[in-house]
Design a protein around this motif. Sequence first.
Motif, mmCIF file in Angstrom:
data_model
loop_
_atom_site.group_PDB
_atom_site.id
_atom_site.type_symbol
_atom_site.label_atom_id
_atom_site.label_comp_id
_atom_site.label_asym_id
_atom_site.label_seq_id
_atom_site.Cartn_x
_atom_site.Cartn_y
_atom_site.Cartn_z
ATOM 1 N N TYR A 61 0.835 -1.108 0.057
ATOM 2 C CA TYR A 61 -0.067 -0.100 -0.099
ATOM 3 C C TYR A 61 0.986 1.197 -0.125
ATOM 4 O O TYR A 61 1.643 1.541 0.912
ATOM 5 C CB TYR A 61 -0.906 -0.128 1.111
ATOM 6 C CG TYR A 61 -1.699 -1.173 1.557
ATOM 7 C CD1 TYR A 61 -2.511 -1.828 0.427
ATOM 8 C CD2 TYR A 61 -2.120 -1.537 2.826
ATOM 9 C CE1 TYR A 61 -3.155 -3.138 0.456
ATOM 10 C CE2 TYR A 61 -2.845 -2.686 2.896
ATOM 11 C CZ TYR A 61 -3.218 -3.263 1.954
ATOM 12 O OH TYR A 61 -4.088 -4.470 2.127
ATOM 13 N N ILE A 62 0.564 2.056 -1.142
ATOM 14 C CA ILE A 62 1.181 3.449 -1.124
ATOM 15 C C ILE A 62 0.015 4.430 -1.374
ATOM 16 O O ILE A 62 0.025 4.787 -2.695
ATOM 17 C CB ILE A 62 2.237 3.323 -2.382
ATOM 18 C CG1 ILE A 62 3.348 2.499 -2.187
ATOM 19 C CG2 ILE A 62 2.983 4.972 -2.275
ATOM 20 C CD1 ILE A 62 4.312 2.414 -0.887
ATOM 21 N N PRO A 85 -2.075 7.587 -2.251
ATOM 22 C CA PRO A 85 -1.971 8.679 -3.169
ATOM 23 C C PRO A 85 -1.152 9.758 -2.372
ATOM 24 O O PRO A 85 -0.307 10.384 -2.997
ATOM 25 C CB PRO A 85 -3.222 8.998 -3.487
ATOM 26 C CG PRO A 85 -4.103 7.704 -3.692
ATOM 27 C CD PRO A 85 -3.563 6.880 -2.163
ATOM 28 N N VAL A 121 2.497 9.259 -2.353
ATOM 29 C CA VAL A 121 3.231 8.690 -3.258
ATOM 30 C C VAL A 121 4.327 9.452 -3.728
ATOM 31 O O VAL A 121 5.541 8.957 -3.777
ATOM 32 C CB VAL A 121 2.286 8.831 -4.213
ATOM 33 C CG1 VAL A 121 3.366 8.539 -5.922
ATOM 34 C CG2 VAL A 121 1.181 7.693 -4.432
ATOM 35 N N TRP A 158 7.924 4.598 -1.101
ATOM 36 C CA TRP A 158 8.284 3.854 -2.317
ATOM 37 C C TRP A 158 9.841 3.524 -2.489
ATOM 38 O O TRP A 158 10.335 2.296 -2.583
ATOM 39 C CB TRP A 158 7.594 4.001 -3.623
ATOM 40 C CG TRP A 158 7.597 3.038 -4.492
ATOM 41 C CD1 TRP A 158 8.322 3.077 -5.796
ATOM 42 C CD2 TRP A 158 7.181 1.617 -4.536
ATOM 43 N NE1 TRP A 158 8.198 1.889 -6.588
ATOM 44 C CE2 TRP A 158 7.580 0.983 -5.632
ATOM 45 C CE3 TRP A 158 6.755 0.970 -3.502
ATOM 46 C CZ2 TRP A 158 7.521 -0.397 -6.222
ATOM 47 C CZ3 TRP A 158 6.369 -0.531 -3.814
ATOM 48 C CH2 TRP A 158 6.705 -1.037 -5.033
ATOM 49 N N GLN A 194 2.730 -1.994 -6.319
ATOM 50 C CA GLN A 194 2.404 -1.049 -5.241
ATOM 51 C C GLN A 194 0.730 -0.936 -5.557
ATOM 52 O O GLN A 194 0.350 -0.811 -6.703
ATOM 53 C CB GLN A 194 2.983 0.354 -5.190
ATOM 54 C CG GLN A 194 3.026 1.267 -6.318
ATOM 55 C CD GLN A 194 3.796 2.587 -6.209
ATOM 56 O OE1 GLN A 194 3.135 3.208 -5.680
ATOM 57 N NE2 GLN A 194 4.879 2.682 -6.933
ATOM 58 N N ASN A 230 -2.227 1.754 -4.935
ATOM 59 C CA ASN A 230 -2.338 3.204 -4.677
ATOM 60 C C ASN A 230 -3.950 3.649 -4.589
ATOM 61 O O ASN A 230 -4.288 4.716 -4.444
ATOM 62 C CB ASN A 230 -1.890 4.101 -5.854
ATOM 63 C CG ASN A 230 -0.363 3.922 -6.025
ATOM 64 O OD1 ASN A 230 -0.070 3.693 -7.177
ATOM 65 N ND2 ASN A 230 0.424 4.059 -5.117
ATOM 66 N N SER A 284 -6.151 0.392 3.191
ATOM 67 C CA SER A 284 -4.692 1.074 2.863
ATOM 68 C C SER A 284 -4.263 1.938 4.247
ATOM 69 O O SER A 284 -5.017 2.727 4.837
ATOM 70 C CB SER A 284 -4.935 1.735 1.940
ATOM 71 O OG SER A 284 -3.821 2.566 1.382
ATOM 72 N N HIS A 302 -0.214 3.794 5.476
ATOM 73 C CA HIS A 302 1.201 3.885 5.400
ATOM 74 C C HIS A 302 1.690 4.113 6.953
ATOM 75 O O HIS A 302 1.216 4.748 7.721
ATOM 76 C CB HIS A 302 1.496 5.167 4.573
ATOM 77 C CG HIS A 302 1.169 6.414 5.117
ATOM 78 N ND1 HIS A 302 1.906 7.275 5.802
ATOM 79 C CD2 HIS A 302 0.077 7.118 5.015
ATOM 80 C CE1 HIS A 302 1.356 8.356 6.121
ATOM 81 N NE2 HIS A 302 0.105 8.400 5.829
#
Length: 421
Positions: A244-245, A247, A250, A292, A309, A311, A317, A319
Amino acid sequence: MMSSKTGVVGVLFLLTLGSIPILAEKKKVLSFGGNGNIGSEVMTMMIAEGDYDITIVSRGNWHFDAGVRVMPYVNSITCDRSTDAPCAGEEDCDINTLHYCKELMEVVNATDKFDVVLDFSGYEAKWIHDAIATLEDKVGVYVYVSTDSVYEVCEPKTSQRPSRETDDVRPADIKKRELLQKEDPYGHAKLAGEEALKYQREDGGFPWVALRFADVIGPRDTTYRWMLYQLWIQFYHDIEIPIYIPPKVVNMTESLTYVKDAANSIMLAIQKGPEVWDDSYNIALEEEFTLWTTIQKMAELMGVEGLEQDNDVSDKSFHLYPSVFNGPVDISKAKKKLGFVPTPAEDAFQTTIDWYKDAFVSMESEREEMISRFVTYVVPREAKDRLYVAVDTVLQKAGVVDERYRKKKKGDIGDLEHEEL
């Protein structure tokens, strides 16, 4: 081996000046925290140097191998500075929590001066005020572990440059201050801790120094952030879940601080003396990262290819890096004034990867915590069996037998599914 109680009294050792032996007293250290990630690294350095008489004040939890590396060589006091005073809410109550920690107060009262006070656990401004009021004129220098989160509650920068120490200016508008405090209570509390130390110094109090660390990576991280991503990469082709990255992160760059660099910067601040005190310093690796690029570098060093990944924005999701949104920090001041030399990122990454790889095999309780978090946040139910089989394979190759994972290979799924991992 030093007894756990020897820190209460000064320990003397012989130095030789020419042919005349003289007695020199070890530097007295009082450390709030010191049993966790950064703290245990600093304690280990001090213990190795042999010049410090250390008392650690903590809640009594010894994380990872701190019970072996640190605890036998220090005087350990259990005191939870986060609790309220027993008389809280009553009239004329002394709300200073530290005053109710009997063993700590015995040490404080028996000590003329602590050469160094370290604060790894000062997460609330009140805790700093409690320490200031308790120690008063007994401090040589107060070293405060701060964070780059302080910049999250300050006036925004006028450009995209890395944050400098002089950017630590709160908004003049009270409503804007309150909004930023609500958005980042951690950054607010840590900056308030710095401000408390600064104000007491202006009133004739003791010297202080604050080290502002970015997201800390390295061995013994009790947040398990790095380890979760390392497991995700290690077992990526077993669970087949893209990383999971979200948006919003990113393209967001950040600084990272290597734990050994954090510890070195603390030692430098102590050793450099008054010329570098009464100031704050950003401490981080030279390089800048996105989430990333961090994961890609980890995967490269681990020899794992083919990562993808995710997004998408969804309930699942998340981070874990970055924890700040003001970007990286400028470390030029620490390099110039402290003589700070950051570790090359690749070396820091490789050492961290190797340590967790070994810990996964050798530290059973920590391994179970790692797997529990990984399963909770990343691994869907349909991929759990594949993960447990892969874990068993890793452990067997290292000569470790854990029947809970071996059951998967035998098809005995039921028992394992009901065990809490």
